[in-house]
Design a protein around this motif. Structure first.
Motif, PDB file in Angstrom:
ATOM      1  N   GLY A   1      -7.234  44.732  65.154  1.00  0.00           N
ATOM      2  CA  GLY A   1      -8.701  43.472  64.926  1.00  0.00           C
ATOM      3  C   GLY A   1      -8.267  42.699  66.320  1.00  0.00           C
ATOM      4  N   GLY A   2      -9.830  42.325  66.879  1.00  0.00           N
ATOM      5  CA  GLY A   2     -10.087  42.028  67.515  1.00  0.00           C
ATOM      6  C   GLY A   2      -9.152  40.397  67.587  1.00  0.00           C
ATOM      7  N   ALA A   3      -8.662  40.177  66.478  1.00  0.00           N
ATOM      8  CA  ALA A   3      -8.174  38.769  66.554  1.00  0.00           C
ATOM      9  C   ALA A   3      -7.079  38.716  66.262  1.00  0.00           C
ATOM     10  CB  ALA A   3      -9.032  36.920  65.715  1.00  0.00           C
ATOM     11  N   THR A   4      -6.680  39.377  66.106  1.00  0.00           N
ATOM     12  CA  THR A   4      -5.202  40.032  65.473  1.00  0.00           C
ATOM     13  C   THR A   4      -4.045  39.390  66.749  1.00  0.00           C
ATOM     14  OG1 THR A   4      -4.801  42.131  66.682  1.00  0.00           O
ATOM     15  CG2 THR A   4      -5.613  42.221  63.542  1.00  0.00           C
ATOM     16  N   VAL A   5      -4.120  38.992  67.245  1.00  0.00           N
ATOM     17  CA  VAL A   5      -2.906  38.936  68.799  1.00  0.00           C
ATOM     18  C   VAL A   5      -3.040  37.934  69.558  1.00  0.00           C
ATOM     19  CG1 VAL A   5      -2.099  40.205  70.081  1.00  0.00           C
ATOM     20  CG2 VAL A   5      -2.422  41.062  68.297  1.00  0.00           C
ATOM     21  N   SER A   6      -2.874  36.333  69.424  1.00  0.00           N
ATOM     22  CA  SER A   6      -3.301  35.337  70.073  1.00  0.00           C
ATOM     23  C   SER A   6      -2.591  35.463  71.656  1.00  0.00           C
ATOM     24  CB  SER A   6      -2.348  34.366  69.690  1.00  0.00           C
ATOM     25  OG  SER A   6      -1.173  34.906  69.892  1.00  0.00           O
ATOM     26  N   GLY A   7      -2.140  36.557  72.389  1.00  0.00           N
ATOM     27  CA  GLY A   7      -1.969  36.570  73.640  1.00  0.00           C
ATOM     28  C   GLY A   7      -3.071  36.587  74.477  1.00  0.00           C
ATOM     29  N   ALA A   8      -3.370  37.143  75.534  1.00  0.00           N
ATOM     30  CA  ALA A   8      -3.707  36.354  76.740  1.00  0.00           C
ATOM     31  C   ALA A   8      -4.118  38.375  77.729  1.00  0.00           C
ATOM     32  CB  ALA A   8      -3.864  35.327  77.709  1.00  0.00           C
ATOM     33  N   TYR A   9      -5.213  38.226  78.428  1.00  0.00           N
ATOM     34  CA  TYR A   9      -5.079  39.326  79.250  1.00  0.00           C
ATOM     35  C   TYR A   9      -4.401  39.043  80.424  1.00  0.00           C
ATOM     36  CZ  TYR A   9      -8.176  42.482  76.297  1.00  0.00           C
ATOM     37  OH  TYR A   9      -9.104  42.771  75.582  1.00  0.00           O
ATOM     38  N   LEU A  10      -3.020  39.029  80.911  1.00  0.00           N
ATOM     39  CA  LEU A  10      -1.952  38.663  81.903  1.00  0.00           C
ATOM     40  C   LEU A  10      -2.817  39.926  83.308  1.00  0.00           C
ATOM     41  CD1 LEU A  10       1.063  39.540  80.198  1.00  0.00           C
ATOM     42  CD2 LEU A  10      -0.766  36.999  80.170  1.00  0.00           C
ATOM     43  N   LEU A  11      -2.748  38.884  84.692  1.00  0.00           N
ATOM     44  CA  LEU A  11      -3.366  39.380  86.174  1.00  0.00           C
ATOM     45  C   LEU A  11      -1.998  38.717  86.254  1.00  0.00           C
ATOM     46  CD1 LEU A  11      -6.784  37.967  86.008  1.00  0.00           C
ATOM     47  CD2 LEU A  11      -5.937  40.215  85.117  1.00  0.00           C
ATOM     48  N   SER A  12      -1.905  40.257  87.516  1.00  0.00           N
ATOM     49  CA  SER A  12      -0.988  39.259  87.919  1.00  0.00           C
ATOM     50  C   SER A  12      -0.847  38.118  89.080  1.00  0.00           C
ATOM     51  CB  SER A  12      -0.290  40.548  88.789  1.00  0.00           C
ATOM     52  OG  SER A  12      -1.358  40.485  90.389  1.00  0.00           O
ATOM     53  N   GLY A  13       0.141  36.926  89.067  1.00  0.00           N
ATOM     54  CA  GLY A  13      -0.065  35.782  89.536  1.00  0.00           C
ATOM     55  C   GLY A  13       0.298  34.938  88.950  1.00  0.00           C
ATOM     56  N   ASN A  14       0.001  35.574  87.365  1.00  0.00           N
ATOM     57  CA  ASN A  14       0.285  33.929  86.502  1.00  0.00           C
ATOM     58  C   ASN A  14      -0.611  33.004  86.581  1.00  0.00           C
ATOM     59  OD1 ASN A  14       2.126  35.935  85.599  1.00  0.00           O
ATOM     60  ND2 ASN A  14       3.822  34.590  87.141  1.00  0.00           N
TER      61      ASN A  14
ATOM     62  N   CYS B   1     -18.382  27.883  77.840  1.00  0.00           N
ATOM     63  CA  CYS B   1     -18.979  29.091  77.619  1.00  0.00           C
ATOM     64  C   CYS B   1     -18.840  28.200  76.050  1.00  0.00           C
ATOM     65  CB  CYS B   1     -16.577  29.395  77.635  1.00  0.00           C
ATOM     66  SG  CYS B   1     -16.827  30.940  76.724  1.00  0.00           S
ATOM     67  N   VAL B   2     -20.009  29.322  75.085  1.00  0.00           N
ATOM     68  CA  VAL B   2     -20.532  29.242  73.768  1.00  0.00           C
ATOM     69  C   VAL B   2     -19.650  30.453  72.919  1.00  0.00           C
ATOM     70  CG1 VAL B   2     -22.607  28.492  72.455  1.00  0.00           C
ATOM     71  CG2 VAL B   2     -22.545  28.640  75.238  1.00  0.00           C
ATOM     72  N   GLN B   3     -18.888  29.911  72.079  1.00  0.00           N
ATOM     73  CA  GLN B   3     -18.291  31.678  71.497  1.00  0.00           C
ATOM     74  C   GLN B   3     -18.870  31.544  69.978  1.00  0.00           C
ATOM     75  OE1 GLN B   3     -14.733  29.793  70.796  1.00  0.00           O
ATOM     76  NE2 GLN B   3     -13.715  30.648  73.258  1.00  0.00           N
ATOM     77  N   PHE B   4     -19.006  32.118  69.793  1.00  0.00           N
ATOM     78  CA  PHE B   4     -19.918  33.431  68.452  1.00  0.00           C
ATOM     79  C   PHE B   4     -18.315  34.311  67.631  1.00  0.00           C
ATOM     80  CE2 PHE B   4     -23.305  32.158  71.197  1.00  0.00           C
ATOM     81  CZ  PHE B   4     -23.974  31.367  70.664  1.00  0.00           C
ATOM     82  N   TRP B   5     -17.779  33.029  66.850  1.00  0.00           N
ATOM     83  CA  TRP B   5     -16.708  34.274  66.112  1.00  0.00           C
ATOM     84  C   TRP B   5     -17.331  34.740  64.517  1.00  0.00           C
ATOM     85  CZ3 TRP B   5     -12.213  34.328  67.338  1.00  0.00           C
ATOM     86  CH2 TRP B   5     -11.736  33.777  68.521  1.00  0.00           C
TER      87      TRP B   5
ATOM     88  N   PRO C   1      -8.336  32.068  64.272  1.00  0.00           N
ATOM     89  CA  PRO C   1      -9.544  31.922  65.512  1.00  0.00           C
ATOM     90  C   PRO C   1      -8.573  30.365  66.401  1.00  0.00           C
ATOM     91  CG  PRO C   1     -10.800  32.168  64.349  1.00  0.00           C
ATOM     92  CD  PRO C   1      -9.772  31.730  63.251  1.00  0.00           C
ATOM     93  N   TRP C   2      -8.815  29.374  66.034  1.00  0.00           N
ATOM     94  CA  TRP C   2      -8.455  28.184  66.592  1.00  0.00           C
ATOM     95  C   TRP C   2      -6.774  27.831  66.662  1.00  0.00           C
ATOM     96  CZ3 TRP C   2     -11.322  28.919  61.926  1.00  0.00           C
ATOM     97  CH2 TRP C   2     -10.452  28.709  61.056  1.00  0.00           C
ATOM     98  N   SER C   3      -6.040  28.879  66.483  1.00  0.00           N
ATOM     99  CA  SER C   3      -5.054  28.743  66.435  1.00  0.00           C
ATOM    100  C   SER C   3      -4.217  30.113  68.038  1.00  0.00           C
ATOM    101  CB  SER C   3      -3.759  29.563  65.501  1.00  0.00           C
ATOM    102  OG  SER C   3      -3.730  30.606  65.402  1.00  0.00           O
TER     103      SER C   3
END
Length: 758
Positions: A18-31, A119-123, A376-378
């Motif tokens: 599900g959309g919020a099950t993983v807390s990682g980020a999309y990883l790009l080269s160059g970190n 950024c305005v987020q809608f959860w 979500p806030w974690s």
């Protein structure tokens, strides 16, 4: 585990997609480092949220639209939690009294200091998630609206609301959206994104059951357009990517498969072996409270073919924020600051399970994977929304405009597209397959990171895999599984055959199961069909030189292997109509093995050419694995009688094989024309292959290579013969396909060493 042991597996915890099950980020080269961000004060957050709050569109079969988790919270050992049983049971009961209980969307606003970017987020919370690959207690989806506060919107408020209407226009000072990012199923598939939209408010089109969010930003906001169509602009601006080498590119975003015309079967969740409505902690949950039967399948492997009756997305139920009183809506949701729910410590629930066929996998290997969404806030993206931008071009565009954002580099992914094998219309009998777009969406899994992800438009992509070795499995309802070992070194790794992942319906699938001689290490296996070309090329799951690959039984295949020392071997496989498994034991590599293969290949070709000539059933003659020594002798004897005058110097080899003396024809005979000329040309090639094999078996490497070079010349003669006038088109296509398949194996035999065979 051997392929023989593959069976139905209740794999635990493949469900946290599900959309919020993983807390990682999309990883790009160059970190790239996360940007420094600040929270926005309460009053301004509210103004921004009201200005940019989306319209939500749900399908007619949706069971769990946006709601308020506070209705189902409880105290557990001093912690405030929302228990999965309580949420599902309570919501099911509430839904009997109201069509859409407690509609709520939560907002959060984040500033990027020293820039005009906010950024305005809608959860969006749902009580349960049921889909094809993932289902779990609770579900959080999110829309990020990146806003430039130095500009005020000049576009329409939304695709259906003109900006001239006082009650729908965005307030002054609330900025102009520069990027929408709507969450897909998991952090393993690309989000749905749009750079520089022409609207100030996005519409969110929610996938039924899973709530994966795509964007509606054009003039038809209730349906999804991946590319421009019918005069409509695309709803996403994700960068097009060439999935299969040499084929058209596709904007790489999850999209909305059921709205794009794809069939998508849903799985049925179980807990402790029982379906959820049977559990005593869910007294208010009835079978009709889960996804309807017409969307679901019990198991993937029990179906003979992919289901054809799965309905597409239908209807739209509109949720609009209650601050837009004049907008048409089926429900109005309350806008609530996420601060109002941050007292909740956790969203809990036990592991669920469903049936999934995964070659080489065992339950214990992944049983520890969680199936609840957390808070979500974690997550990093709550305070650093830019980490949820999955398209590197979009992130680079923001980095170019706003100093706090770092661009990073390219994404890291494993990529492929499923192709469904079927009998080729232009192949005579069961002697070739064609690869078509699949009729259903599939699911993919990496053993190293057991989170199942769904395909979209047939595309399988797994974002951010670790570098190193992986085992990929792809499953589809009614389809035989695909398995491959691969090595990912960063960037894009294409699975399958340069990105193509061929699969077959269960009723059409045969398992080609092989083992190298004396357990020699296996480096790769390729299956090359006479009409479709390569349908497998990689490292199949298995150990100690053993492998198993599912293929369509109407194919005519060359199975080529490479062993750990680089040696190559090949065998022919033509499945029979009733074959379920074809065993290839003791596969050898090297010049002798390849010379033997070439003779077997040509013997089968000669038998089938004669069947076409005589207007007989081409599938009635021995081919592939069905050719034995007696058949070889019979064909070589006939070839000597028919074409012995065309070839010089093969008499001793032919005599040794058939057990009787032959006369040297002198090699001066005339080939002749028509079908008879084609048969004589093939017979001459058979005789040359006999001489090449005899030289290889005698250890005469130079002589072997000379005969192999002669065999190449003979194949050109065969091609010339089928190019004549008056030949049946079926015969010409068949023979040409065979000569194309055999030439690379002649080259491999010439390159092979005599001492390389096992």
């Amino acid at each position: 585990m051997d392929w023989d042991g593959i069976d139905r597996r209740h794999l635990l915890a493949l469900l946290a997609g599900g959309g919020a099950t993983v807390s990682g980020a999309y990883l790009l080269s160059g970190n790239p480092d996360p940007a420094t961000t600040d929270s926005v004060d309460d009053e301004e957050s509210r103004r921004l949220a009201e200005a940019h709050a989306p319209t939500l569109y749900y399908g007619a079969r949706e069971r769990w639209p946006a709601t308020d988790p506070r209705e189902y919270e409880s105290d557990q050992d001093g912690d405030t939690v929302v228990d999965g049983f309580d949420a599902l049971d309570g919501y099911s009961a509430d839904a009997r009294d109201a069509d859409y209980p407690h509609p709520t969307v939560f907002y959060n606003a984040v500033d990027y200091p020293d820039s005009p970017l906010t950024c305005v987020q809608f959860w969006i919370y749902s009580a349960f998630d049921q889909f094809s690959t993932n289902f779990h207690w609770h579900d959080w989806e999110v829309l990020h609206v990146f806003v430039d506060r130095s500009a005020d919107g000049e576009g329409t408020a939304s695709a259906t609301e003109p900006s001239t209407a006082d009650e729908t226009s965005t307030p002054t000072g609330t900025g102009e959206p520069v990027l929408f990012v709507a969450s897909a199923h998991s952090r393993k598939v690309p989000n749905n994104e749009h750079l520089d939209p022409d609207v100030d408010r996005a519409s969110i089109i929610s996938e039924v059951g899973s709530h994966s969010s795509t964007l509606g930003v054009n003039a038809r906001p209730t349906s999804f357009q991946r590319t421009a169509v019918d005069g409509l602009a695309p709803d996403i601006s994700n960068d097009p990517v060439e999935v299969i080498s040499g084929q058209a590119s596709l904007p790489l975003a999850y999209g909305l498969p059921r709205d794009e015309g794809w069939a998508l079967p849903y799985a049925i969740p179980e807990y402790d072996g029982d379906r959820l409505p049977e559990h005593d902690r869910l007294p208010n949950v009835r079978p009709g409270d889960l996804m309807p039967d017409e969307l679901t399948v019990d198991t993937y492997e029990a179906l003979a073919t992919p289901p054809e009756s799965i309905p597409k997305r239908e209807g739209e139920v509109a949720f609009v924020p209650d601050v837009r009183a004049g907008a048409d809506a089926d429900a109005r949701y309350g806008l609530v600051d996420t601060a109002e729910i941050r007292h909740i410590d956790d969203f809990t629930g036990p592991q669920l399970s469903f049936t999934f066929t995964v070659p080489e996998f065992i339950e214990d290997a992944i049983s520890g994977h969680i199936t609840t969404v957390g808070v979500p806030w974690s997550q990093p993206r709550f305070s650093n929304p830019e980490t949820d931008i999955s398209d590197p071009q979009h992130r680079a565009a923001l980095a170019d405009r706003y100093e706090p954002i770092e661009a990073g580099g390219d994404v890291s992914r494993i990529l492929g597209a499923v192709r469904e094998a079927t009998g080729a219309d232009d192949a005579p009998g069961s002697n070739g397959v064609a690869l078509l777009a699949p009729s259903i969406e599939t699911v993919a899994l990496l053993e190293s990171d057991p989170e199942a992800v769904p395909s979209f438009s047939g595309v399988v992509t797994l974002e951010n895999p670790g570098e190193g070795d992986h085992q990929l499995t792809v499953n589809g309802a009614g389809m035989a599984p695909y398995g491959e070992k691969l090595t990912h070194e960063g960037g894009t790794t294409r699975a399958g055959v340069e990105g193509a992942i061929p699969m077959s319906a269960n009723e059409d699938a045969v398992k080609v199961r092989g083992e190298t001689a004396e357990g020699t290490a296996l480096a790769s296996v390729a299956l090359d069909d006479d009409f479709a070309g390569p349908v497998y090329d990689g490292r199949p799951p298995g150990e100690a030189g053993r492998f198993g690959i599912y293929a369509h039984r109407e194919g005519a295949y060359t199975v080529e292997i490479r062993d750990g020392s680089g040696g190559r071997g090949a065998l022919r496989v033509n499945p029979n109509a009733d074959d379920e498994v074809i065993d290839l034991s003791g596969i050898e590599t090297g010049k002798v093995a390849l010379a033997d293969f070439l003779l077997q290949f040509l013997v089968g070709t000669r038998l089938q050419v004669a069947a076409i000539r005589d207007d007989e059933d081409i599938d009635s003659v021995a081919t592939g694995q069905n050719i034995d020594d007696e058949t070889v002798v019979e064909v070589v004897t006939a070839a000597e009688d028919n074409a012995g005058d065309l070839v010089e110097g093969v008499d001793d080899a032919v005599a040794d094989l058939i057990g009787e003396e032959t006369d040297d024809g002198g090699g001066n005979g005339s080939l002749g024309g028509g079908v008879a000329g084609v048969v004589r040309a093939v017979d001459a090639a058979v005789l040359v292959a006999v001489a090449a094999r005899a030289a290889a078996r005698d250890g005469r490497g130079d002589d072997t290579d000379q005969w192999l070079a002669e065999l190449r010349t003979r194949l050109s003669t065969v091609d010339d013969a089928v190019g004549g006038e008056g030949l049946p088109g079926e015969l010409a296509a068949f023979v040409t396909g065979r000569t194309e398949r055999i030439r690379p194996r002649i080259d491999a035999a010439i390159e092979a060493d005599l001492d390389a065979e096992s």
